[in-house]
Each structure stands twice: as structure tokens, then as C-alpha cells.
Design an enzyme around this catalytic site. Structure first.
Site, PDB file in Angstrom:
ATOM      1  N   ASN A  12       0.853  -1.191   0.000  1.00 50.51           N
ATOM      2  CA  ASN A  12       0.000   0.000   0.000  1.00 50.51           C
ATOM      3  C   ASN A  12       0.887   1.238   0.000  1.00 50.51           C
ATOM      4  OD1 ASN A  12      -1.580   2.244   0.965  1.00 50.51           O
ATOM      5  ND2 ASN A  12      -3.154   0.790   1.575  1.00 50.51           N
ATOM      6  N   HIS A  15       0.859   6.224   1.994  1.00 48.00           N
ATOM      7  CA  HIS A  15       1.553   7.178   2.855  1.00 48.00           C
ATOM      8  C   HIS A  15       2.782   7.811   2.219  1.00 48.00           C
ATOM      9  CE1 HIS A  15      -1.359   6.735   5.924  1.00 48.00           C
ATOM     10  NE2 HIS A  15      -1.238   5.416   5.880  1.00 48.00           N
ATOM     11  N   HIS A  48      -5.716   3.631  -1.573  1.00 48.15           N
ATOM     12  CA  HIS A  48      -7.044   3.982  -1.068  1.00 48.15           C
ATOM     13  C   HIS A  48      -7.360   5.410  -1.498  1.00 48.15           C
ATOM     14  CE1 HIS A  48      -9.813   4.304   2.752  1.00 48.15           C
ATOM     15  NE2 HIS A  48     -10.441   4.631   1.640  1.00 48.15           N
ATOM     16  N   ARG A  50      -9.541   8.038  -0.824  1.00 48.19           N
ATOM     17  CA  ARG A  50     -10.518   8.456   0.184  1.00 48.19           C
ATOM     18  C   ARG A  50     -11.363   9.617  -0.347  1.00 48.19           C
ATOM     19  NH1 ARG A  50      -9.086   6.631   5.753  1.00 48.19           N
ATOM     20  NH2 ARG A  50     -10.773   8.023   6.354  1.00 48.19           N
ATOM     21  N   ARG A  54      -7.172  12.797   1.196  1.00 55.97           N
ATOM     22  CA  ARG A  54      -6.117  13.216   2.120  1.00 55.97           C
ATOM     23  C   ARG A  54      -4.747  12.697   1.727  1.00 55.97           C
ATOM     24  NH1 ARG A  54      -7.761  10.258   7.687  1.00 55.97           N
ATOM     25  NH2 ARG A  54      -9.698  11.372   7.186  1.00 55.97           N
ATOM     26  N   GLU A  78      -8.753   0.537  -2.864  1.00 54.75           N
ATOM     27  CA  GLU A  78      -9.612   0.583  -1.689  1.00 54.75           C
ATOM     28  C   GLU A  78     -10.541   1.784  -1.823  1.00 54.75           C
ATOM     29  OE1 GLU A  78      -6.737  -1.522   1.654  1.00 54.75           O
ATOM     30  OE2 GLU A  78      -6.957   0.665   1.653  1.00 54.75           O
ATOM     31  N   THR A 109      -8.126   3.713   8.541  1.00 55.64           N
ATOM     32  CA  THR A 109      -9.289   2.833   8.629  1.00 55.64           C
ATOM     33  C   THR A 109      -9.317   2.135   9.984  1.00 55.64           C
ATOM     34  OG1 THR A 109      -9.213   2.469   6.249  1.00 55.64           O
ATOM     35  CG2 THR A 109     -10.496   0.922   7.550  1.00 55.64           C
ATOM     36  N   GLU A 159     -10.838  -9.479   3.263  1.00 55.32           N
ATOM     37  CA  GLU A 159      -9.569  -9.099   3.893  1.00 55.32           C
ATOM     38  C   GLU A 159      -9.865  -8.822   5.356  1.00 55.32           C
ATOM     39  OE1 GLU A 159      -6.070  -5.687   3.813  1.00 55.32           O
ATOM     40  OE2 GLU A 159      -7.122  -6.186   1.950  1.00 55.32           O
ATOM     41  N   HIS A 202      -3.479  -4.581   7.898  1.00 54.53           N
ATOM     42  CA  HIS A 202      -3.565  -3.429   8.805  1.00 54.53           C
ATOM     43  C   HIS A 202      -2.682  -3.639  10.031  1.00 54.53           C
ATOM     44  CE1 HIS A 202      -5.520   0.480   9.377  1.00 54.53           C
ATOM     45  NE2 HIS A 202      -5.341   0.273  10.654  1.00 54.53           N
TER      46      HIS A 202
END
Length: 253
Positions: A12, A15, A48, A50, A54, A78, A109, A159, A202
Site C-alpha cells: 500500500n 503514505h 485507497h 478516500r 487526504r 480501496e 481505517t 480481507e 492493517h
């Protein structure tokens, strides 16, 4: 080359975008991070989009879609189960579309999607994504009633949220961590018997990933924040190599 039956590692890259957006501009570029991850052996890329944008932006998703198609690597998008996000996913047609819960006030999340409680609303959304050619995944807690609800949709994958397991270990509550791990293990068996492919994600780190990777039903782990953080110290490719090695060795015993 990964051995047959080995757990896939999805990276992922959200970030990297968080870091870019903290200052504005174009660097570091999450798409270049995805390219590096692919070269380092990532089995897939997760991002993801969103609602508040963000971190990942619409332009990022467009470019990630093009990169993953070019590299023949699965893109896992996502998204929240909203009309706007579903429209974007059905247009981009990522390999996988993972429905996740989303609240504006959360940092990341928190918890799994309530498929059981929102079943009637989610069924047509999942069908729409599946009809567009996406392999639909549902990010849920490893609870029997949620797994049963997921199995009664067009989703092919669940998941399981591993955040509570990771937080329990961070807090030094090993009894609680063992209890949650047992739920994750049992959930894997229930989901597989229901015909669902099983993924986990996660909060996974070098220190806590082995018991999760060792779950026999686990086909894929999706890891982002920790690997991006470790990349500051190790570099992105070495961090991915180390995580992949730990996951691989978890299945040797």
C-alpha cells in the site's frame, strides 16, 4: 520467483502520498514508489482513494492504473461504498476493488466494514463492481456473521482487519493478542469453507507478521504504513525484501 502456495505481498503506497501532501508539490511521487515496489518484487499495489483525498488523488489513481496495466501487476483500489467512488472504480476497472469503512474524522481505517448490517445496501454496489470486471474484496472483522454476510454477495475475497491484533501487541497485552489471533485463524477457515479467498491487513510489521502469514488460508497480506516508514531507514526496496523474506519463512516451518 515465489514458491507455489506462498503468501502474496501487496504494498500500500498511500503514505508516500501523505508525505508529499504534507508539503505540497509533486515529491515524493506515490506512483514512482509503486514502480520501485514492483521492481522489488511486490505482488500487487494497493491504494485507497478516500473521499477527502487526504493522500491518494484522482490523478494518482489514473497513473497507478496505467502503471499496473503496463507492468501486468494487480492494482487493488480501496474505496468507500459511495456513488462517487464506485463510479471511479467502474471507470478505471482495477483488478481488485476493496470496500472499506470510511469516516472523515479517523486517522486511518478503524475496524471492518459492517457487511451484515448494511447487506441490502452493499449487495447492488458489490454487483456493480463485479459486473465492471473488478474482483471485489470486503475489508471485515474475522467474525462469523460478517463472513456469512460477505459470502452472500458477489464478493470473491475477504480481507480481515488485523489492526486490533497489532494494537494489542503494541500495548503488551499478549493474552488479548492471542485471543484475536485465534479469531483471525478461525475466520480464515470459515471464509475458505464459504468459498472466499482470504487476505489479511492493517498494522502488520516485521515483529508481528509471522503468526498471520502462517495462517494456512492466507493468500495475501496487504502492508503499507509500516513498510513506508521503514523505507526512511532501510530504503523502500530493502524494506520490501525483508518483509517478503519474513513472510516466506513463516510458511517454511
Amino acid at each position: 520467483m515465489r514458491r507455489r502456495g506462498a503468501v502474496r505481498l501487496g504494498i500500500n503506497i498511500d503514505h508516500v502520498a501523505t508525505l508529499r501532501n504534507a508539503r505540497g508539490g509533486t515529491h515524493p511521487d506515490p506512483v514512482e514508489a509503486a514502480r520501485t515496489a514492483i521492481k522489488a518484487g511486490a505482488d500487487g499495489i494497493t491504494a485507497h482513494l478516500r473521499e477527502d483525498r487526504r493522500h491518494i488523488t484522482d490523478d494518482d489513481m489514473e497513473r497507478l492504473s496505467a502503471l499496473c496495466a503496463e507492468q501486468k501487476v494487480p492494482l487493488n483500489m480501496e474505496l468507500a461504498a459511495t456513488e462517487e467512488m464506485v463510479a471511479i472504480a467502474t471507470r478505471l476497472k482495477p483488478h481488485a476493488a476493496c470496500l472499506v469503512p470510511e469516516r472523515r474524522e479517523e486517522r486511518t481505517t478503524e475496524g471492518g466494514l459492517d457487511v451484515a448490517g448494511q447487506h441490502n445496501r452493499l449487495v447492488p454496489i458489490i454487483a456493480q463492481l463485479a459486473d465492471a470486471g473488478c474482483r471485489v474484496s470486503l475489508f471485515i472483522e474475522a467474525q462469523p456473521h460478517q463472513i456469512d454476510a460477505a459470502a452472500r454477495t458477489a464478493a470473491k475475497v475477504v480481507e480481515f482487519h488485523t489492526g486490533a491484533y497489532a494494537h494489542a501487541l503494541d500495548d503488551g497485552d499478549t493474552d488479548r493478542a492471542d485471543e484475536i489471533l485465534a479469531q483471525l485463524q478461525a475466520g480464515g477457515q470459515i471464509a475458505q469453507e464459504a468459498g472466499l479467498e482470504v487476505h489479511y491487513g492493517h498494522g502488520l510489521t516485521f515483529d508481528n507478521v509471522v503468526p498471520v502469514a502462517a495462517i494456512p488460508q492466507a493468500k495475501e497480506l496487504n502492508i503499507g504504513h509500516f513498510i513506508i516508514g521503514e523505507a526512511v531507514f532501510l530504503g523502500l526496496a530493502p524494506a520490501i525484501h525483508r518483509m517478503a523474506s519474513i513472510i516466506r519463512d513463516a510458511r517454511v516451518a
